[in-house]
Design a protein around this motif. Structure first.
Motif, PDB file in Angstrom:
ATOM      1  N   LEU A 121       0.983  -1.289  -0.115  1.00  0.00           N
ATOM      2  CA  LEU A 121       0.066  -0.066  -0.034  1.00  0.00           C
ATOM      3  C   LEU A 121       0.789   1.264  -0.018  1.00  0.00           C
ATOM      4  N   GLN A 122       0.686   2.143  -1.173  1.00  0.00           N
ATOM      5  CA  GLN A 122       1.756   3.256  -1.163  1.00  0.00           C
ATOM      6  C   GLN A 122       1.146   4.453  -0.468  1.00  0.00           C
ATOM      7  N   ARG A 123      -0.063   4.678  -0.252  1.00  0.00           N
ATOM      8  CA  ARG A 123      -0.783   6.058   0.333  1.00  0.00           C
ATOM      9  C   ARG A 123      -1.723   5.702   1.613  1.00  0.00           C
ATOM     10  N   PRO A 124      -1.682   6.564   2.393  1.00  0.00           N
ATOM     11  CA  PRO A 124      -2.385   6.392   3.613  1.00  0.00           C
ATOM     12  C   PRO A 124      -3.884   6.032   3.275  1.00  0.00           C
ATOM     13  N   GLU A 125      -4.427   6.845   2.380  1.00  0.00           N
ATOM     14  CA  GLU A 125      -5.753   6.499   1.991  1.00  0.00           C
ATOM     15  C   GLU A 125      -6.039   4.999   1.570  1.00  0.00           C
ATOM     16  N   GLU A 126      -5.136   4.521   0.937  1.00  0.00           N
ATOM     17  CA  GLU A 126      -5.155   3.072   0.601  1.00  0.00           C
ATOM     18  C   GLU A 126      -5.485   2.285   1.892  1.00  0.00           C
TER      19      GLU A 126
END
Length: 116
Positions: free
Chosen positions: A41-46
């Motif tokens: 997972l690359q972004r906090p939103e993910e």
């Protein structure tokens, strides 16, 4: 937690195991999914969307396990802002994420570091 969520952690440790990092016994058990470079997972939103997608029944199970076993559930976010990362905008907590965390009885810790 893996059996409950169906998700394999990026890191886990059981209390009493010897830490490969410190060589000393781990004081408490932990289970975690990482976000960012080198993770799935690359972004906090993910990660937050994935958390909310687990659903309220799993959140209730987290709360139940904590109550029965004296555990704690925490969402810990460490975010680094760098000059070259124009996509970083902070950490959005949707109503669904807040509800999931509340139902789970989870604490939230957010550490943000700004590098210039």
């Amino acid at each position: 937690m893996t059996a409950l969520t169906g998700i394999s952690p990026d890191h886990e440790a059981r209390a009493g195991e010897i830490s490969c990092r410190t060589g000393r016994p781990v004081r408490f058990s932990s289970w975690g999914v990482s976000v960012g470079p080198g993770s799935r997972l690359q972004r906090p939103e993910e990660a937050l969307n994935a958390l909310a997608s687990w659903g309220l029944p799993i959140a209730r199970k987290f709360r139940e396990l904590c109550s029965e076993r004296g555990w704690e559930v925490s969402l810990i976010i460490v975010q680094e802002f760098r000059n070259d990362d124009v996509l970083e905008k902070g950490i959005p907590l949707s109503p669904e994420v807040v509800e999931t965390l509340a139902v789970a009885g989870a604490g939230v810790e957010i550490d943000q570091y700004v590098y210039h």
